[in-house]
Write a protein that holds these residues in place. Structure first.
Motif, PDB file in Angstrom:
ATOM      1  N   LEU A 102       5.717  55.558 -13.773  1.00 41.90           N
ATOM      2  CA  LEU A 102       6.465  55.528 -15.030  1.00 41.90           C
ATOM      3  C   LEU A 102       6.153  56.748 -15.888  1.00 41.90           C
ATOM      4  CD1 LEU A 102       8.285  53.947 -17.072  1.00 41.90           C
ATOM      5  CD2 LEU A 102       6.183  52.833 -17.865  1.00 41.90           C
ATOM      6  N   PHE A 103       4.867  57.015 -16.084  1.00 44.17           N
ATOM      7  CA  PHE A 103       4.479  58.128 -16.942  1.00 44.17           C
ATOM      8  C   PHE A 103       4.377  59.441 -16.163  1.00 44.17           C
ATOM      9  CE2 PHE A 103       2.863  54.359 -19.189  1.00 44.17           C
ATOM     10  CZ  PHE A 103       3.509  54.541 -20.401  1.00 44.17           C
ATOM     11  N   GLY A 104       4.076  59.355 -14.871  1.00 40.76           N
ATOM     12  CA  GLY A 104       4.028  60.570 -14.066  1.00 40.76           C
ATOM     13  C   GLY A 104       5.399  61.214 -13.926  1.00 40.76           C
ATOM     14  N   TYR A 105       6.416  60.395 -13.702  1.00 41.76           N
ATOM     15  CA  TYR A 105       7.770  60.941 -13.602  1.00 41.76           C
ATOM     16  C   TYR A 105       8.218  61.515 -14.943  1.00 41.76           C
ATOM     17  CZ  TYR A 105      12.693  61.350 -12.404  1.00 41.76           C
ATOM     18  OH  TYR A 105      13.956  61.843 -12.172  1.00 41.76           O
ATOM     19  N   ALA A 106       7.830  60.850 -16.037  1.00 45.76           N
ATOM     20  CA  ALA A 106       8.195  61.363 -17.359  1.00 45.76           C
ATOM     21  C   ALA A 106       7.577  62.737 -17.602  1.00 45.76           C
ATOM     22  CB  ALA A 106       7.752  60.379 -18.437  1.00 45.76           C
ATOM     23  N   ILE A 257      19.121  55.512  -7.984  1.00 44.18           N
ATOM     24  CA  ILE A 257      18.552  55.824  -6.668  1.00 44.18           C
ATOM     25  C   ILE A 257      17.320  54.968  -6.403  1.00 44.18           C
ATOM     26  CG2 ILE A 257      17.481  57.629  -5.273  1.00 44.18           C
ATOM     27  CD1 ILE A 257      19.168  59.668  -6.817  1.00 44.18           C
ATOM     28  N   PHE A 258      16.400  54.946  -7.352  1.00 38.36           N
ATOM     29  CA  PHE A 258      15.134  54.253  -7.117  1.00 38.36           C
ATOM     30  C   PHE A 258      15.280  52.743  -7.259  1.00 38.36           C
ATOM     31  CE2 PHE A 258      13.835  58.586  -7.863  1.00 38.36           C
ATOM     32  CZ  PHE A 258      12.840  58.761  -6.912  1.00 38.36           C
ATOM     33  N   TYR A 259      16.244  52.297  -8.028  1.00 35.57           N
ATOM     34  CA  TYR A 259      16.510  50.856  -8.070  1.00 35.57           C
ATOM     35  C   TYR A 259      17.006  50.373  -6.711  1.00 35.57           C
ATOM     36  CZ  TYR A 259      18.604  46.389  -9.373  1.00 35.57           C
ATOM     37  OH  TYR A 259      18.943  45.058  -9.440  1.00 35.57           O
ATOM     38  N   THR A 260      17.846  51.158  -6.073  1.00 39.28           N
ATOM     39  CA  THR A 260      18.332  50.805  -4.737  1.00 39.28           C
ATOM     40  C   THR A 260      17.188  50.777  -3.729  1.00 39.28           C
ATOM     41  OG1 THR A 260      20.479  51.814  -5.240  1.00 39.28           O
ATOM     42  CG2 THR A 260      19.949  51.440  -2.917  1.00 39.28           C
ATOM     43  N   LEU A 261      16.300  51.768  -3.802  1.00 39.46           N
ATOM     44  CA  LEU A 261      15.177  51.818  -2.865  1.00 39.46           C
ATOM     45  C   LEU A 261      14.209  50.657  -3.069  1.00 39.46           C
ATOM     46  CD1 LEU A 261      14.391  55.649  -2.991  1.00 39.46           C
ATOM     47  CD2 LEU A 261      15.620  54.409  -1.199  1.00 39.46           C
ATOM     48  N   ALA A 262      14.161  50.121  -4.295  1.00 42.42           N
ATOM     49  CA  ALA A 262      13.215  49.040  -4.594  1.00 42.42           C
ATOM     50  C   ALA A 262      13.519  47.768  -3.810  1.00 42.42           C
ATOM     51  CB  ALA A 262      13.219  48.741  -6.094  1.00 42.42           C
ATOM     52  N   PHE A 263      14.725  47.626  -3.289  1.00 39.91           N
ATOM     53  CA  PHE A 263      15.069  46.433  -2.516  1.00 39.91           C
ATOM     54  C   PHE A 263      14.419  46.426  -1.132  1.00 39.91           C
ATOM     55  CE2 PHE A 263      18.432  46.367  -5.644  1.00 39.91           C
ATOM     56  CZ  PHE A 263      18.635  45.017  -5.870  1.00 39.91           C
ATOM     57  N   PHE A 264      13.943  47.567  -0.669  1.00 36.89           N
ATOM     58  CA  PHE A 264      13.471  47.666   0.712  1.00 36.89           C
ATOM     59  C   PHE A 264      11.950  47.725   0.822  1.00 36.89           C
ATOM     60  CE2 PHE A 264      17.738  49.378   0.474  1.00 36.89           C
ATOM     61  CZ  PHE A 264      18.372  48.711   1.504  1.00 36.89           C
ATOM     62  N   THR A 265      11.246  47.700  -0.296  1.00 37.90           N
ATOM     63  CA  THR A 265       9.774  47.713  -0.261  1.00 37.90           C
ATOM     64  C   THR A 265       9.282  46.276  -0.333  1.00 37.90           C
ATOM     65  OG1 THR A 265       9.696  47.956  -2.667  1.00 37.90           O
ATOM     66  CG2 THR A 265       9.713  49.970  -1.372  1.00 37.90           C
ATOM     67  N   ARG A 266       9.507  45.521   0.714  1.00 41.04           N
ATOM     68  CA  ARG A 266       9.341  44.075   0.676  1.00 41.04           C
ATOM     69  C   ARG A 266       8.193  43.571   1.546  1.00 41.04           C
ATOM     70  NH1 ARG A 266      13.950  41.817   0.934  1.00 41.04           N
ATOM     71  NH2 ARG A 266      13.183  39.827   1.700  1.00 41.04           N
ATOM     72  N   THR A 279       9.030  52.982  -7.076  1.00 44.59           N
ATOM     73  CA  THR A 279      10.477  52.863  -7.265  1.00 44.59           C
ATOM     74  C   THR A 279      10.813  52.107  -8.545  1.00 44.59           C
ATOM     75  OG1 THR A 279      10.453  50.904  -5.827  1.00 44.59           O
ATOM     76  CG2 THR A 279      10.999  53.014  -4.807  1.00 44.59           C
ATOM     77  N   LEU A 280      10.098  51.027  -8.815  1.00 41.31           N
ATOM     78  CA  LEU A 280      10.349  50.268 -10.039  1.00 41.31           C
ATOM     79  C   LEU A 280       9.956  51.071 -11.278  1.00 41.31           C
ATOM     80  CD1 LEU A 280       9.140  46.711  -8.968  1.00 41.31           C
ATOM     81  CD2 LEU A 280      11.497  47.445  -9.343  1.00 41.31           C
ATOM     82  N   GLY A 281       8.892  51.857 -11.181  1.00 43.12           N
ATOM     83  CA  GLY A 281       8.458  52.654 -12.320  1.00 43.12           C
ATOM     84  C   GLY A 281       9.464  53.730 -12.695  1.00 43.12           C
ATOM     85  N   ILE A 282       9.999  54.438 -11.698  1.00 44.99           N
ATOM     86  CA  ILE A 282      10.962  55.506 -11.989  1.00 44.99           C
ATOM     87  C   ILE A 282      12.286  54.919 -12.463  1.00 44.99           C
ATOM     88  CG2 ILE A 282      12.221  57.442 -10.982  1.00 44.99           C
ATOM     89  CD1 ILE A 282       9.873  57.897  -9.119  1.00 44.99           C
ATOM     90  N   TYR A 283      12.676  53.799 -11.886  1.00 49.21           N
ATOM     91  CA  TYR A 283      13.904  53.134 -12.347  1.00 49.21           C
ATOM     92  C   TYR A 283      13.761  52.674 -13.797  1.00 49.21           C
ATOM     93  CZ  TYR A 283      15.290  48.222 -13.171  1.00 49.21           C
ATOM     94  OH  TYR A 283      15.624  47.023 -13.737  1.00 49.21           O
TER      95      TYR A 283
END
Length: 299
Positions: A102-106, A257-266, A279-283
């Motif tokens: 979250l903060f690293g991407y910012a 993009i990252f919200y879509t990828l978050a579905f596959f880290t299961r 993925t959740l942090g960047i989204y």
């Protein structure tokens, strides 16, 4: 022989709990509450406060917009929580990686050369291209790992029939995003060019009957008739559909993009849990900073 599923301790009835590595839909109420507290209730205001303190790039939002954006996070979060298997994978590893991302991407987005968007891709500097290619390679590496882990997990289970269904659906879901992008492109083209409407009108002209011709008459009668009949449009050139008032453009945002990828880290593996947090942090950063901007924008 049925699978042995251990449910977490929860004050909620067991009937509300559905957790299995082979189910695409899983839900556990207590974990879902923790999920919202960690990733929305704390994360959203904390990001806005810290971002405002350090003068990060943030859209100015009114209280009603803040509320709407947080409700958007709740809506999107519920979908990804249920379909992404976060009832099983949510833990401290994911929370830690979430806040780092979250903060690293910012911080990364505040670099001068990184203040770009996909609309200005032709004008990207070299450093931005290096950053973009590095991110693509990391995403592809994580994608390959998750596909490999899905196959590995499939081979460990004794229920081959269920395994095959799982891996087929897991890989098949990768096509959902491109399919939605195709439909969005069609909507974009229709709004800007009306190509579907023009095609429909063209089909109507093909099946439209031509008016019956009248028998020839004398020259005098023809002249009188021409004076009485108003001039009409050429039937071969019917009225064209009127353009829309606004032009549509396709703008892919990083939160999508990252919200879509978050579905596959299961998967219950540290690498998958770290990827889920990232993925959740960047989204969340995208919605927290700018809001849930649409893939199709009108101007």
């Amino acid at each position: 022989m049925a699978e042995n599923i251990t449910f977490p301790k929860s004050p909620f009835p067991d009937g509300l709990i559905s957790i299995s590595p082979w189910e695409f839909c899983s839900f556990e109420p207590l974990t879902y509450i923790y999920f919202n507290i960690a990733f929305i209730v704390i994360a959203y205001p904390l990001y806005r406060i810290i971002g405002g303190f350090f003068n990060w790039e943030l859209d100015v939002k009114t209280p009603s917009v803040h509320f709407s954006d947080m409700m958007a996070l709740v809506r999107y979060g519920f979908i990804v929580f249920v379909l992404g298997g976060y009832s099983r994978t949510f833990n401290w590893i994911m929370i830690l990686s979430f806040y780092i991302a979250l903060f690293g991407y910012a911080l990364l987005a505040e670099l001068p050369f990184a203040k770009q968007s996909f609309l200005t891709v032709r004008n990207w500097p070299i450093k931005m291209w290096i950053l973009f290619i590095t991110a693509i390679c990391a995403i592809l590496a994580m994608t390959g790992f998750h596909i490999y882990f899905a196959i590995l997990l499939m081979n460990k289970n004794e229920f081959r029939e269920k395994d095959d269904v799982f891996i087929a659906w897991y890989l098949g879901c990768l096509a959902i995003a491109p399919i939605l992008m195709i439909f969005a492109w069609i909507a974009n083209q229709e709004q800007n060019t009306r190509f579907l409407t023009k095609f429909f009108l063209k089909l109507l002209r093909i099946f439209k009957r031509k008016p019956a011709t009248q028998p020839p008459s004398s020259q005098t009668e023809n002249q009188n008739t021409e004076a009485q009949i108003p001039i009409t449009a050429d039937p071969d050139q019917p009225d064209q559909p009127q353009p829309y008032n606004k032009v549509s453009i396709i703008h892919l945002h990083h939160w999508q993009i990252f919200y879509t990828l978050a579905f596959f880290t299961r998967f219950e593996h540290p690498v998958s849990q770290i990827a889920g947090g990232i993925t959740l942090g960047i989204y969340t950063q995208g919605i927290g900073a700018y809001g849930p901007d649409s893939y199709l924008e009108e101007r």
